[in-house]
Motif scaffolding. Structure first.
Motif, PDB file in Angstrom:
ATOM      1  N   GLY A 190      80.380  98.415  70.199  1.00  0.00           N
ATOM      2  CA  GLY A 190      81.099  98.546  68.949  1.00  0.00           C
ATOM      3  C   GLY A 190      81.291  97.176  68.317  1.00  0.00           C
ATOM      4  N   HIS A 191      81.661  97.167  67.043  1.00  0.00           N
ATOM      5  CA  HIS A 191      81.818  95.931  66.285  1.00  0.00           C
ATOM      6  C   HIS A 191      82.960  96.116  65.296  1.00  0.00           C
ATOM      7  CE1 HIS A 191      81.025  93.552  62.572  1.00  0.00           C
ATOM      8  NE2 HIS A 191      80.656  92.613  63.403  1.00  0.00           N
ATOM      9  N   GLY A 192      83.845  95.133  65.212  1.00  0.00           N
ATOM     10  CA  GLY A 192      84.930  95.236  64.245  1.00  0.00           C
ATOM     11  C   GLY A 192      85.778  93.989  64.227  1.00  0.00           C
ATOM     12  N   ARG A 193      86.748  93.975  63.325  1.00  0.00           N
ATOM     13  CA  ARG A 193      87.686  92.853  63.218  1.00  0.00           C
ATOM     14  C   ARG A 193      88.921  93.141  64.051  1.00  0.00           C
ATOM     15  NH1 ARG A 193      87.134  88.834  59.354  1.00  0.00           N
ATOM     16  NH2 ARG A 193      85.777  89.244  57.579  1.00  0.00           N
ATOM     17  N   SER A 194      89.368  92.172  64.812  1.00  0.00           N
ATOM     18  CA  SER A 194      90.616  92.302  65.552  1.00  0.00           C
ATOM     19  C   SER A 194      91.780  92.146  64.586  1.00  0.00           C
ATOM     20  CB  SER A 194      90.704  91.233  66.642  1.00  0.00           C
ATOM     21  OG  SER A 194      90.894  89.958  66.050  1.00  0.00           O
TER      22      SER A 194
END
Length: 345
Positions: free
Chosen positions: A187-191
């Protein structure tokens, strides 16, 4: 006595009824608060580490240097990799911002007689220029710019739908993988702190703080050389090898005391997420040299690195107007050429 007891009794009954309603209201509010609290606690947990403290000052210095370089940057004819009436592809240098590169395109497309007037801002460009793809500030290589809104819409859709094949090369420092080819899915995203992070593949689709969601990202890596051994290969479509596929579901276990190898890799990103290759290299324990944001070494063998070593090597796609296949390749930068000079079979 009856006159005194009646109001007390009436008051008691009234209070009991009011308390009953008040209690129900409280229970409803507590249940909502509990639901919100649980949803907050159930946000996906990033599996890659936060940004190293050393990266803040280094990245700021790099950004300031890049701003200075970008403000005076101008493309030359030798930077053009492909040009027709619908699009142009150029070789972006390291340390230049994409928007500055785009701003310099009109002058190089203009007739020589008009170039001086364009540089002075006295003549508008006849083109509707758009960046079809973007590269990080310190990533060099192939960038495609479309010359009309119509072509931009078609080509951007091709990128979004994974119809464009991309290859990158990178120089990494870490423990060399055992496999020659590795596919990693995560998965990929902003913390919540705004940094891009790796998330579990099982978290794809889940909501993150701020309202965004975890998206899928997939990269195949081909090991081209380890410590100067093995031979360089031309770009090719990666073979699917299920035995060497990593589905990310937990934090990587990295032996920080293990021997550090010099690893030259080619990456085939299927998705196009921000910092995708850099994040996946970090997760695999082979961060890119100079990439301080994602644990890459800042100093190596007595030398300090002012940028990460990642290069967009090629793009291939169906031409948005003619339908013919197009393959655009950028020459390798100096750091990659030097690596190849040392590679032996």
């Amino acid at each position: 006595m009856p006159l005194l007891s009646l109001p007390q009794q009436t008051f008691f009954l009234y209070s009991q009824k009011t308390l009953s309603k008040f209690t129900k209201a409280l229970l409803f509010l507590f249940s909502k608060m509990s639901t919100n609290s649980n949803s907050f606690q159930n946000y996906p947990t990033p599996l890659s580490p936060p940004l190293p403290s050393i990266s803040k000052d280094i990245e700021l210095a790099r950004a300031m240097t890049a701003s200075s370089k970008s403000s005076v940057f101008g493309l030359s004819r030798s930077d053009i990799l492909y040009d027709d009436e619908w699009l142009i592809a150029v070789n972006k240098p390291q340390g230049i911002y994409c928007d500055s590169l785009l701003a310099s395109v009109p002058r190089i497309l203009a007739d020589p007689a008009d170039s001086d007037r364009l540089s002075e801002g006295n003549q508008a460009s006849p083109y509707e220029l758009h960046l079809a793809n973007r590269l990080d500030r310190d990533t060099s290589g192939v960038m495609v710019i479309t010359k009309s809104h119509k072509v931009a819409a078609v080509l951007v859709k091709a990128f979004t739908n994974h119809k464009v094949q991309k290859t990158y090369v990178a120089f990494c420092i870490g423990s060399a993988p055992q496999s020659e080819r590795i596919t990693i899915k995560s998965g990929h995203g902003r913390s919540k702190f705004g940094a891009w992070r790796v998330y579990a593949a099982g978290d794809v689709g889940r909501k993150l703080p701020g309202g965004s969601i975890v998206r899928d990202m997939e990269t195949t890596f081909e090991i081209l050389s380890i410590n100067g051994k093995r031979s360089y290969k031309e770009p090719s479509e990666p073979m699917k090898d299920e035995e060497n596929t990593i589905i990310v579901e937990e934090k990587a276990v990295i032996d920080v005391d293990a021997k550090k190898d010099e690893i030259f890799v080619r990456a085939f990103p299927r998705s196009g997420r921000t910092h995708q290759i850099r994040l996946h290299c970090q997760y695999l324990g082979i961060p890119i040299r100079g990439d301080v944001k994602y644990e890459g070494v800042y100093e190596w063998k007595g030398r300090t690195y002012d940028a990460h070593e990642l290069h967009a090597e090629s793009l291939s796609f169906q031409h948005p107007i003619t339908g013919f296949p197009v393959l655009i390749q950028a020459p390798l930068p100096l750091w990659a050429s030097q690596v190849l000079q040392l590679v032996t079979d």
